[in-house]
Design a protein around this motif. Structure first.
Motif, PDB file in Angstrom:
ATOM      1  N   GLY A 225      -2.872   3.688  -4.372  1.00 51.72           N
ATOM      2  CA  GLY A 225      -3.756   4.627  -3.685  1.00 51.72           C
ATOM      3  C   GLY A 225      -3.665   4.480  -2.175  1.00 51.72           C
ATOM      4  O   GLY A 225      -3.689   5.469  -1.424  1.00 51.72           O
ATOM      5  N   VAL A 226      -3.548   3.247  -1.702  1.00 51.39           N
ATOM      6  CA  VAL A 226      -3.409   3.009  -0.257  1.00 51.39           C
ATOM      7  C   VAL A 226      -2.137   3.691   0.242  1.00 51.39           C
ATOM      8  O   VAL A 226      -2.151   4.418   1.247  1.00 51.39           O
ATOM      9  CB  VAL A 226      -3.344   1.491   0.054  1.00 51.39           C
ATOM     10  N   LEU A 227      -1.046   3.484  -0.491  1.00 50.89           N
ATOM     11  CA  LEU A 227       0.255   3.994  -0.030  1.00 50.89           C
ATOM     12  C   LEU A 227       0.361   5.513  -0.177  1.00 50.89           C
ATOM     13  O   LEU A 227       1.097   6.159   0.572  1.00 50.89           O
ATOM     14  CB  LEU A 227       1.393   3.306  -0.801  1.00 50.89           C
ATOM     15  N   SER A 228      -0.380   6.076  -1.124  1.00 46.12           N
ATOM     16  CA  SER A 228      -0.286   7.524  -1.322  1.00 46.12           C
ATOM     17  C   SER A 228      -1.362   8.284  -0.540  1.00 46.12           C
ATOM     18  O   SER A 228      -1.504   9.491  -0.683  1.00 46.12           O
ATOM     19  CB  SER A 228      -0.387   7.860  -2.811  1.00 46.12           C
ATOM     20  N   GLY A 229      -2.129   7.573   0.276  1.00 47.65           N
ATOM     21  CA  GLY A 229      -3.110   8.245   1.133  1.00 47.65           C
ATOM     22  C   GLY A 229      -4.421   8.549   0.422  1.00 47.65           C
ATOM     23  O   GLY A 229      -5.213   9.365   0.889  1.00 47.65           O
TER      24      GLY A 229
END
Ligand code: NAP
Ligand code: FE
Length: 361
Positions: A225-229
């Motif tokens: 979730g962090v990496l996909s915004g």
């Protein structure tokens, strides 16, 4: 084993408004300690001042805390607290304002020269602190540590004392919505580093491991979730506090003391410095303490070290490049750090140089 974490942790959306009574427990004059803008743009400052105004608590601001706060800034904050007659310090921000608040709370009630804060043994107990984290990284809201930049040492140096714990910490994930992507990445990496270092450390115990493992697991789950915004801010904030509880008991190891070199001399943000150095550190752990490393890998949900290293590398927002001379100078200096002795094996300066070498062009 010993557990001492005397902080009331209150979390959830609108937790400040819903628990406003805690602000009236510490006298009638609050000094609000912040950085430049985050307290305002996150919405936390307005929530705090609304509650203070409604309860007739006088307040003033000390909004001069820079990233990686200096001892001079904290000393000036202590003077501001004295001048105002503060009875309470409220820290709103990332680790920088929260750490600064701890030193300010001690300077405010003691006659100290700046560096005497490292002597311990203070005449008076620090002012009570309420902390409101705006990043999910340092866990400072629940640690006794105050990491300060000391230019005379060309380094960062930690002021720690059992009385430094915040009385209350409010964790509202909505305040993290304004985080720039780079700060989100840096701070998630910091929290992950705390969990990992806490386990790969001599002081690690069954008790600290519970917190560290839980934190690593939550961050592993939240990473995509962090990496996909689309970050799960509540989960990340909780994971950061859990890692803070772990390091409250164990401290950190060489990743942090080596990272201070990158921050002091190269301006690398704190969490990013850890992310850059963790892969090399983990490779050393694979060689020297593979059983202990398994605990970290299990918590992260990885069978071997590669997926963990890949995850950490994905959080590096921008690389820091070192020259050969810097590798040699930084490893020499970092090897003098106190927490070298917390390494699980007989660490050598050459091994620290090897870790820094990952950053050669
Ligand atoms: P930080 O230095 O507090 O903040 C970094 C930047 O992010 C600042 O420009 C800040 O703006 C901005 N920012 C923070 N929250 C924001 C938000 N919600 N919205 C928009 N902007 C926001 O970063 P940090 O990584 O949390 O703290 C790093 C410090 O903590 C270092 O000094 C490190 O050594 C220390 N640390 C302490 C512990 C501990 O146990 N006490 C552990 C690890 C690290 P403003 O300037 O406007 O605030
Ligand atoms: Fe840290």
């Amino acid at each position: 084993m010993e557990l001492y974490i005397p902080t009331r942790l209150i979390s959830g959306e609108n937790c400040i408004k819903n628990n406003s009574a805690y602000f009236s427990m510490f006298g009638e004059k609050a000094l609000i300690v912040t950085g430049k803008r985050s307290a305002e743009i996150s919405g936390a400052l307005a929530d705090v001042t609304d509650v203070l105004d409604a309860q007739g608590i006088n307040w003033t601001m000390f909004n001069h805390v820079e990233n990686n706060p200096t001892i001079e800034t904290c000393y000036a904050g202590g003077q501001a607290a004295k001048d105002f007659g503060a009875s309470l310090i409220i820290a709103i921000g990332g680790g920088s304002p929260m750490d600064a608040a701890k030193a300010i709370a001690t300077y405010a009630v003691n006659e100290l020269k700046p560096m005497e804060i490292y002597h311990g043994n203070f005449k008076n107990k620090p002012l009570p602190i309420i902390s409101i984290p705006l990043t999910a990284g340092t866990g400072s809201e629940i640690t006794p540590y105050s990491v300060l930049t000391v230019h005379s040492l060309e380094n960062k140096k930690t002021f720690t004392h059992p009385d430094n714990f915040s009385k209350v910490a409010f964790l509202d994930p909505n305040y993290l919505k304004s985080l720039p992507k780079s700060v989100l990445y840096d701070t998630v990496a910091d929290a992950l580093s705390h969990g990992i270092e806490s386990i790969l450390c001599k002081r690690d115990s069954m008790m600290s491991q519970v917190y560290a493992e839980a934190s690593i697991k939550l961050i592993s789950e939240a990473l995509e979730g962090v990496l996909s915004g689309n970050p799960d801010l509540e989960k990340l904030l909780f994971a950061s506090s859990l890692a803070g509880m772990a390091i409250s008991q164990t401290g950190t190891v060489i990743v942090h003391s080596m990272g201070y070199m990158l921050t002091y001399y190269k301006g690398t943000p704190h969490g990013r410095a850890n992310a850059l150095l963790l892969p090399g550190f983990l490779k050393l752990c694979q060689k020297h303490c593979p059983e202990k490393l398994q605990i970290v890998l299990r918590a992260f949900g990885a069978k071997d070290v590669e997926p963990l290293i890949d995850g950490i590398k994905s959080l590096v927002f921008e690389k820091t490049i070192l020259s050969l001379d810097e590798v040699s100078a930084f490893s020499h200096k970092a090897f003098q750090a106190k927490n070298v002795s917390q390494t699980l094996w007989d660490l050598t300066e050459q091994e620290e140089a090897l870790v820094f070498s990952d950053l050669l062009d």
